[in-house]
Scaffold this motif. Sequence first.
Motif, PDB file in Angstrom:
ATOM      1  N   ARG A 183       0.875  -1.363  -0.044  1.00 25.25           N
ATOM      2  CA  ARG A 183      -0.051   0.071   0.066  1.00 25.25           C
ATOM      3  C   ARG A 183       0.830   1.260   0.131  1.00 25.25           C
ATOM      4  O   ARG A 183       1.833   1.383   0.680  1.00 25.25           O
ATOM      5  CB  ARG A 183      -0.925   0.045   1.184  1.00 25.25           C
ATOM      6  CG  ARG A 183      -1.782  -1.320   1.348  1.00 25.25           C
ATOM      7  CD  ARG A 183      -2.960  -1.253   0.322  1.00 25.25           C
ATOM      8  NE  ARG A 183      -3.898   0.072   0.609  1.00 25.25           N
ATOM      9  CZ  ARG A 183      -4.976  -0.047   1.729  1.00 25.25           C
ATOM     10  NH1 ARG A 183      -5.171  -1.231   2.284  1.00 25.25           N
ATOM     11  NH2 ARG A 183      -5.521   1.085   1.731  1.00 25.25           N
TER      12      ARG A 183
ATOM     13  N   THR B 216       2.709   9.141   6.132  1.00 24.78           N
ATOM     14  CA  THR B 216       1.348   8.974   6.009  1.00 24.78           C
ATOM     15  C   THR B 216       0.726   8.341   5.157  1.00 24.78           C
ATOM     16  O   THR B 216       1.500   7.675   4.076  1.00 24.78           O
ATOM     17  CB  THR B 216       0.904  10.570   5.527  1.00 24.78           C
ATOM     18  OG1 THR B 216       1.516  10.696   4.333  1.00 24.78           O
ATOM     19  CG2 THR B 216       1.302  11.792   6.530  1.00 24.78           C
TER      20      THR B 216
ATOM     21  N   GLY C 265      -3.529   5.896   4.175  1.00 21.41           N
ATOM     22  CA  GLY C 265      -4.826   5.969   4.228  1.00 21.41           C
ATOM     23  C   GLY C 265      -5.318   5.136   5.366  1.00 21.41           C
ATOM     24  O   GLY C 265      -4.510   4.575   5.943  1.00 21.41           O
ATOM     25  N   PRO C 266      -6.740   5.305   5.551  1.00 22.44           N
ATOM     26  CA  PRO C 266      -7.004   4.896   7.036  1.00 22.44           C
ATOM     27  C   PRO C 266      -6.639   3.375   7.074  1.00 22.44           C
ATOM     28  O   PRO C 266      -7.082   2.558   6.280  1.00 22.44           O
ATOM     29  CB  PRO C 266      -8.474   4.993   6.748  1.00 22.44           C
ATOM     30  CG  PRO C 266      -8.545   6.287   5.808  1.00 22.44           C
ATOM     31  CD  PRO C 266      -7.463   6.064   4.914  1.00 22.44           C
ATOM     32  N   GLY C 267      -6.129   2.821   8.110  1.00 20.25           N
ATOM     33  CA  GLY C 267      -6.007   1.598   8.298  1.00 20.25           C
ATOM     34  C   GLY C 267      -4.863   0.832   7.699  1.00 20.25           C
ATOM     35  O   GLY C 267      -4.628  -0.507   7.770  1.00 20.25           O
ATOM     36  N   VAL C 268      -4.090   1.659   7.143  1.00 19.98           N
ATOM     37  CA  VAL C 268      -2.955   0.843   6.292  1.00 19.98           C
ATOM     38  C   VAL C 268      -1.863   0.792   7.145  1.00 19.98           C
ATOM     39  O   VAL C 268      -1.130  -0.342   7.080  1.00 19.98           O
ATOM     40  CB  VAL C 268      -2.533   1.969   5.133  1.00 19.98           C
ATOM     41  CG1 VAL C 268      -1.278   1.497   4.547  1.00 19.98           C
ATOM     42  CG2 VAL C 268      -3.701   2.043   4.078  1.00 19.98           C
TER      43      VAL C 268
ATOM     44  N   ARG D 145       0.298   0.035  10.461  1.00 24.81           N
ATOM     45  CA  ARG D 145       0.347  -0.876  11.901  1.00 24.81           C
ATOM     46  C   ARG D 145       1.737  -0.480  12.517  1.00 24.81           C
ATOM     47  O   ARG D 145       2.770  -0.585  11.782  1.00 24.81           O
ATOM     48  CB  ARG D 145       0.133  -2.367  11.610  1.00 24.81           C
ATOM     49  CG  ARG D 145      -1.434  -2.796  11.242  1.00 24.81           C
ATOM     50  CD  ARG D 145      -2.391  -2.458  12.007  1.00 24.81           C
ATOM     51  NE  ARG D 145      -3.675  -2.924  11.568  1.00 24.81           N
ATOM     52  CZ  ARG D 145      -4.499  -2.127  11.165  1.00 24.81           C
ATOM     53  NH1 ARG D 145      -4.234  -1.018  10.562  1.00 24.81           N
ATOM     54  NH2 ARG D 145      -5.806  -2.484  10.355  1.00 24.81           N
TER      55      ARG D 145
ATOM     56  N   GLY E 295       0.187  10.493  17.889  1.00 28.49           N
ATOM     57  CA  GLY E 295      -0.645   9.807  16.775  1.00 28.49           C
ATOM     58  C   GLY E 295      -0.108   9.799  15.610  1.00 28.49           C
ATOM     59  O   GLY E 295      -0.499   9.275  14.382  1.00 28.49           O
ATOM     60  N   THR E 296       1.198  10.408  15.476  1.00 35.77           N
ATOM     61  CA  THR E 296       1.976  10.742  14.445  1.00 35.77           C
ATOM     62  C   THR E 296       2.919   9.375  14.125  1.00 35.77           C
ATOM     63  O   THR E 296       3.337   8.782  15.122  1.00 35.77           O
ATOM     64  CB  THR E 296       2.877  11.895  14.300  1.00 35.77           C
ATOM     65  OG1 THR E 296       1.847  13.060  14.721  1.00 35.77           O
ATOM     66  CG2 THR E 296       3.657  12.124  13.475  1.00 35.77           C
ATOM     67  N   TRP E 297       2.754   9.144  12.783  1.00 37.64           N
ATOM     68  CA  TRP E 297       3.656   7.892  12.470  1.00 37.64           C
ATOM     69  C   TRP E 297       5.263   8.320  11.953  1.00 37.64           C
ATOM     70  O   TRP E 297       5.265   9.200  11.180  1.00 37.64           O
ATOM     71  CB  TRP E 297       3.112   6.776  11.430  1.00 37.64           C
ATOM     72  CG  TRP E 297       1.749   6.575  11.715  1.00 37.64           C
ATOM     73  CD1 TRP E 297       0.536   6.717  11.353  1.00 37.64           C
ATOM     74  CD2 TRP E 297       1.548   5.173  12.304  1.00 37.64           C
ATOM     75  NE1 TRP E 297      -0.524   5.925  11.674  1.00 37.64           N
ATOM     76  CE2 TRP E 297       0.269   4.743  12.388  1.00 37.64           C
ATOM     77  CE3 TRP E 297       2.753   4.289  13.035  1.00 37.64           C
ATOM     78  CZ2 TRP E 297      -0.334   3.605  13.062  1.00 37.64           C
ATOM     79  CZ3 TRP E 297       2.042   3.037  13.369  1.00 37.64           C
ATOM     80  CH2 TRP E 297       0.739   2.941  13.646  1.00 37.64           C
TER      81      TRP E 297
END
Length: 388
Positions: free
Chosen positions: A315, A330, A332-335, A337, A365-367
């Motif tokens: 993805r 960044t 999309g939603p749920g991409v 983990r 919540g930042t990746w």
Amino acid sequence: MSQHPEAASVAHRVLRTRARRRRRTSTGVAVAVVVLAGGGAVLATVPGGEEAPAQPVAVTQWPARGPLAGDTALVGRAKLAWANAGPAGAPGSEAAVLYAGPLGGQNATLVVLRRDDAAGKTSLGFMTTPSTTGTPDTTTLMVRAQVTVSTSAPAPAAYGFVVSRPAPGDQARGSWAVALVAPGMPAARFSTSAVEHEIADAAGSPLDGVLTVDLPPQAAAWNTELAFGDRGQRGIASLAAAADDPATRTVTATPRLDGTFAVTGAADAQPGDLLTLHEGLIGVVTGGGPTASAGTALTSLRTSGLNARTATTARPVGLAGGPGEQTTVTAGPGVLREGNRIVAGGFPGTAAVINLGTVHATSDGTWILRRDAWFPVTPTQATLIRHP
């Protein structure tokens, strides 16, 4: 530019890891798992009960091996294919056969030749028939890879190549590797940092001279190794990129105090070329020349035309500069983990990838992309991949 915080923070971990590797000994097992930073797995190992010699014999002393080594017509066609592959070099010795015989699960025939030019430089040529589902057509030989033998380093325990992009006429679509092994070498294992799972599927034996293995499509020369004995300490092989793959060359990467790397050994290095280790990307060349410069900011990947993605689901993700020179991710939603491995791909004609690191969520919540412990802290042999 200030020193890259990731390069500084991993230095002690790198040194501790290397110290642990030096303490390990090899026992010659049938399958041995080696976990690499950023995800990796042993692909194959050949049984053996003895530890590998500390110094394999030089390739100039290797005998001719393989059941077809005496087939003068086949060897002659291989010599002609190699001679016609490029501009003629300085006159030197007649090419000598090192191996001629079948190529395992690829349903192909392999001929390996060695020649010395007038200046004393030794080269190896790997000629094969196209891979097929039937009987190989030994009248059709192509130069699959070429290797220039270095005289300034200890002799490798094997020479070989990795195919990640099919050549014209190939029916095999995935990646695969071949290695011609020095005489007397026992256990050997292929590994790749491109996948997390293990594949135990090797054909051949060091006694026959040749090892070959099917690889995941993400594998390529820059993320695949063949090691003997205690991994990394006794005889790493020299694996080249196949002729139709993205071009690679061996260079020296030297860390600088500002977090960039000096790249020597490739005078034709150009901006956008990729500086890598087996475990993952070091950086992207920002300035060429005899001593090129490579920056470690992942946002510069765009200059190479590659794209970032999750390793297991492919993805797409975005990379951006964050606070403290961190890299934010960044998607999309749920991409994403926790701990997902992120890779870069997009090389023309191949699914091969380069590890970038793993993602981790901060308290807000930042990746954040964590570059795993593969940044060298001293001058280190690395691989330069030509701008795709």
